[in-house]
Write a protein that holds these residues in place. Structure first.
Motif, mmCIF file in Angstrom:
data_model
loop_
_atom_site.group_PDB
_atom_site.id
_atom_site.type_symbol
_atom_site.label_atom_id
_atom_site.label_comp_id
_atom_site.label_asym_id
_atom_site.label_seq_id
_atom_site.Cartn_x
_atom_site.Cartn_y
_atom_site.Cartn_z
ATOM 1 N N ILE A 1 0.850 -1.206 0.000
ATOM 2 C CA ILE A 1 0.000 0.000 0.000
ATOM 3 C C ILE A 1 0.879 1.246 0.000
ATOM 4 C CG2 ILE A 1 -1.812 1.238 1.223
ATOM 5 C CD1 ILE A 1 -2.726 -1.391 2.416
ATOM 6 N N GLY A 2 1.951 1.205 0.806
ATOM 7 C CA GLY A 2 2.876 2.335 0.811
ATOM 8 C C GLY A 2 3.572 2.502 -0.525
ATOM 9 N N GLY A 3 3.939 1.387 -1.179
ATOM 10 C CA GLY A 3 4.575 1.498 -2.483
ATOM 11 C C GLY A 3 3.671 2.106 -3.535
ATOM 12 N N SER A 4 2.378 1.815 -3.444
ATOM 13 C CA SER A 4 1.439 2.372 -4.422
ATOM 14 C C SER A 4 1.353 3.886 -4.337
ATOM 15 C CB SER A 4 0.042 1.766 -4.215
ATOM 16 O OG SER A 4 -0.547 2.250 -3.010
ATOM 17 N N PHE A 5 1.723 4.459 -3.191
ATOM 18 C CA PHE A 5 1.664 5.909 -3.023
ATOM 19 C C PHE A 5 2.531 6.618 -4.062
ATOM 20 C CE2 PHE A 5 3.337 9.854 -1.240
ATOM 21 C CZ PHE A 5 2.195 10.491 -0.799
ATOM 22 N N TYR A 6 3.649 6.022 -4.404
ATOM 23 C CA TYR A 6 4.587 6.693 -5.301
ATOM 24 C C TYR A 6 4.041 6.830 -6.719
ATOM 25 C CZ TYR A 6 8.079 6.126 -1.647
ATOM 26 O OH TYR A 6 8.766 6.189 -0.457
ATOM 27 N N THR A 7 3.370 5.795 -7.225
ATOM 28 C CA THR A 7 2.941 5.806 -8.629
ATOM 29 C C THR A 7 1.450 6.037 -8.826
ATOM 30 O OG1 THR A 7 2.911 3.383 -8.480
ATOM 31 C CG2 THR A 7 4.824 4.402 -9.506
ATOM 32 N N LEU A 8 0.673 6.002 -7.752
ATOM 33 C CA LEU A 8 -0.766 6.212 -7.880
ATOM 34 C C LEU A 8 -1.253 7.467 -7.162
ATOM 35 C CD1 LEU A 8 -2.096 2.557 -7.358
ATOM 36 C CD2 LEU A 8 -1.541 3.721 -9.507
ATOM 37 N N VAL A 9 -0.384 8.087 -6.354
ATOM 38 C CA VAL A 9 -0.784 9.286 -5.619
ATOM 39 C C VAL A 9 0.197 10.422 -5.864
ATOM 40 C CG1 VAL A 9 -1.213 10.274 -3.331
ATOM 41 C CG2 VAL A 9 -1.918 7.931 -3.818
ATOM 42 N N SER A 10 1.472 10.192 -5.538
ATOM 43 C CA SER A 10 2.470 11.255 -5.634
ATOM 44 C C SER A 10 2.686 11.678 -7.080
ATOM 45 C CB SER A 10 3.789 10.789 -5.009
ATOM 46 O OG SER A 10 4.773 11.806 -5.088
ATOM 47 N N VAL A 11 3.034 10.718 -7.946
ATOM 48 C CA VAL A 11 3.155 10.958 -9.389
ATOM 49 C C VAL A 11 2.443 9.808 -10.096
ATOM 50 C CG1 VAL A 11 5.329 12.229 -9.228
ATOM 51 C CG2 VAL A 11 5.379 9.749 -9.479
ATOM 52 N N THR A 12 2.255 9.952 -11.392
ATOM 53 C CA THR A 12 1.543 8.897 -12.128
ATOM 54 C C THR A 12 2.469 8.227 -13.131
ATOM 55 O OG1 THR A 12 0.749 10.569 -13.678
ATOM 56 C CG2 THR A 12 -0.711 9.965 -11.852
ATOM 57 N N SER A 13 3.652 7.891 -12.679
ATOM 58 C CA SER A 13 4.579 7.133 -13.519
ATOM 59 C C SER A 13 5.667 6.564 -12.626
ATOM 60 C CB SER A 13 5.194 8.012 -14.615
ATOM 61 O OG SER A 13 5.956 9.053 -14.051
ATOM 62 N N PHE A 14 6.300 5.514 -13.098
ATOM 63 C CA PHE A 14 7.383 4.886 -12.356
ATOM 64 C C PHE A 14 8.720 5.349 -12.916
ATOM 65 C CE2 PHE A 14 10.544 1.533 -11.800
ATOM 66 C CZ PHE A 14 10.452 1.292 -10.424
ATOM 67 N N THR A 15 9.674 5.624 -12.028
ATOM 68 C CA THR A 15 11.032 5.952 -12.430
ATOM 69 C C THR A 15 12.005 5.054 -11.669
ATOM 70 O OG1 THR A 15 11.162 7.709 -10.759
ATOM 71 C CG2 THR A 15 10.482 8.355 -12.970
ATOM 72 N N ARG A 16 13.181 4.930 -12.182
ATOM 73 C CA ARG A 16 14.175 4.041 -11.611
ATOM 74 C C ARG A 16 14.504 4.437 -10.161
ATOM 75 N NH1 ARG A 16 18.114 1.265 -14.653
ATOM 76 N NH2 ARG A 16 17.603 2.671 -16.383
ATOM 77 N N ASP A 17 14.433 3.461 -9.252
ATOM 78 C CA ASP A 17 14.769 3.661 -7.830
ATOM 79 C C ASP A 17 14.058 4.879 -7.237
ATOM 80 O OD1 ASP A 17 16.464 1.435 -7.673
ATOM 81 O OD2 ASP A 17 18.178 2.586 -8.420
ATOM 82 N N MET A 18 12.776 5.009 -7.535
ATOM 83 C CA MET A 18 12.050 6.205 -7.130
ATOM 84 C C MET A 18 11.786 6.269 -5.626
ATOM 85 S SD MET A 18 8.224 5.349 -8.610
ATOM 86 C CE MET A 18 7.751 7.066 -8.394
#
Length: 442
Positions: free
Chosen positions: A342-359
């Motif tokens: 759930i915490g990991g989803s925060f990065y790509t579904l809340v904070s920004v809408t894309s994945f980046t290397r070692d984000m």
């Protein structure tokens, strides 16, 4: 049941708590970390004297509590910088003397004094650092709201570590869980077009990392710390490779997940200070506020929690009572992975809408530090994570205020405090006794 209510559960209390109500005993009988508490207080009081008092700001500092859209306005809090620094220093010195007298009489410094000491020191630091800015005025609402947002993945990561370590498995792989959760959310959310599918995928992805950790550390009894570090490196390399070969080549299809909804609760979100923090959040933010009391209740007020703490403190004794130690550890590690997802989803579904290397940028290690700083307690871990979040947000706030304070100093401050806490300079900090030790049934 009556015995359980009279005896502190394993890991829930510290050794010093048993001494708080006791008569005079030999100070040497106290834990070494408890005897060092006055030393930690004294060091921080000396820092306060040199920094907050002798070098305090000459101008007044304004803390804004209300915003323009609040339901009602609360007056700003204006404090004289130099006078406040001296008052706080005197109060810290008094608490240091109090802690010394307690230890000298063979009793541990009570928790309320540690909390009060920390609150006063943080207040003194805020007055000092904001007072050094060209515009000595800061919004407490914005500072805390931004800090809570940055702390969301840290809280879920620390709760994941708590689930594992309370059952006796050291979870160094929190970084890998958060990172693979963010990656899984981006892929699944993009392909399905649903943020909820992305959230579910994040939980499953982090649980897969936990599954590998559980298999090697519990079933094959490999050193848990080594497994955790290897998993972090493996996940970093795997997601980096897939990002370069798959996500970057077709970002529209594989790296454009929708955002999870955010919503404000009418009226409550317009309350000064607490409105934006508690009632104007994303779905993951609301999950965080629910997860903290749920995990606390489960760990300290249920039979499952009692068994979890038992296998983390004394697995052999738990085994003699009929508890399947390794099976329960396995399940708890998997549950920890679901929480970290759930915490990991925060990065790509809340904070920004894309994945980046070692984000995740080492957030898993910060979450582990918050868990230790919070003494393996859900509430303590949340407060420690909030400290990291506010410190990170303060860097951005102070850059706008025009302070001469180096941002690197603010970035390292929470880690310095964590080192002091782990060293026992601000009170006893003891993890589960059997954490990191594989259990072999005889």
């Amino acid at each position: 049941m009556s015995t359980a209510t009279q005896t502190p559960a394993p890991g829930h209390g510290t050794q010093g708590e048993a001494h708080e109500g006791a008569e005079h005993v030999d100070p040497a009988a106290l834990p070494a970390s408890a005897r060092r508490a006055p030393l930690g207080f004294g060091v921080l009081a000396l820092v306060s004297l040199i920094v907050f008092a002798f070098n305090g700001p000459d101008q007044s500092v304004t803390f804004r509590i209300s915003g323009d859209g609040d339901l009602f306005q609360v007056p700003n809090v204006v404090v004289p910088g130099l006078v406040t620094g001296w008052v706080i220093t005197i109060a810290l010195a008094a608490l240091t003397v109090f802690a010394f007298l307690r230890v000298r009489s063979g009793r541990l410094t009570p928790t309320w004094s540690v909390v009060l000491y920390g609150a006063l020191f943080v207040a003194g630091f805020l007055v000092w650092v904001v007072g050094s800015a060209n515009n000595p005025s800061v919004s407490l609402t914005g500072l805390l709201a931004g800090g809570v947002a940055l702390a969301v993945p840290l809280v879920f990561g620390s709760l994941s570590g708590l689930m594992c370590e309370r059952s006796g498995v050291v979870n160094i792989a929190i970084e890998g869980q958060l990172l693979f959760g963010a990656f899984s959310a981006a892929i699944a959310g993009s392909v399905s077009g649903s943020a909820w599918v992305g959230l579910l995928a994040a939980m499953i992805g982090a649980a897969l990392v936990s599954l590998v950790l559980a298999v090697f550390s519990i079933t094959y009894r490999v050193n848990q710390m080594i497994v955790g570090v290897v998993l972090n490196v493996l996940v970093s390399g795997l997601t980096g490779f897939l990002f370069a070969t798959l996500l970057e080549s077709d970002a529209g299809r594989f790296n454009s997940p929708p955002r999870l909804p955010s919503f404000a609760i009418p009226v409550l979100s317009e309350l000064p200070l607490v409105g934006r923090i508690l009632f104007d959040q994303s779905i993951v933010g609301y999950f965080m506020w629910l997860a903290i009391p749920i995990v606390w209740f489960a760990v300290y007020r249920t039979r499952w929690g009692l068994r979890t703490r038992a296998i983390g403190e004394h697995p052999k004794a738990a085994d003699t009572l009929g508890i399947n130690v390794n099976r329960m550890r396995f399940v708890n590690v998997l549950l920890g992975g679901l929480i970290a997802g759930i915490g990991g989803s925060f990065y790509t579904l809340v904070s920004v809408t894309s994945f980046t290397r070692d984000m995740t940028s080492g957030a898993g290690y910060i979450a582990l530090a918050a868990l230790i700083f919070g003494r393996w307690n859900p509430i303590g871990a949340f407060l420690a994570a909030l400290l990291f979040g506010v410190a990170s947000n303060l860097q951005s706030v102070l850059s706008f205020l025009g302070t001469s304070m180096p941002s690197q100093f603010l970035a390292m401050l929470p880690y310095v405090i964590t080192i002091l806490a782990v060293a026992g300079l601000v009170g006893a900090s003891r993890g589960p006794a059997s954490a990191g030790q594989p259990y072999v049934k005889e």
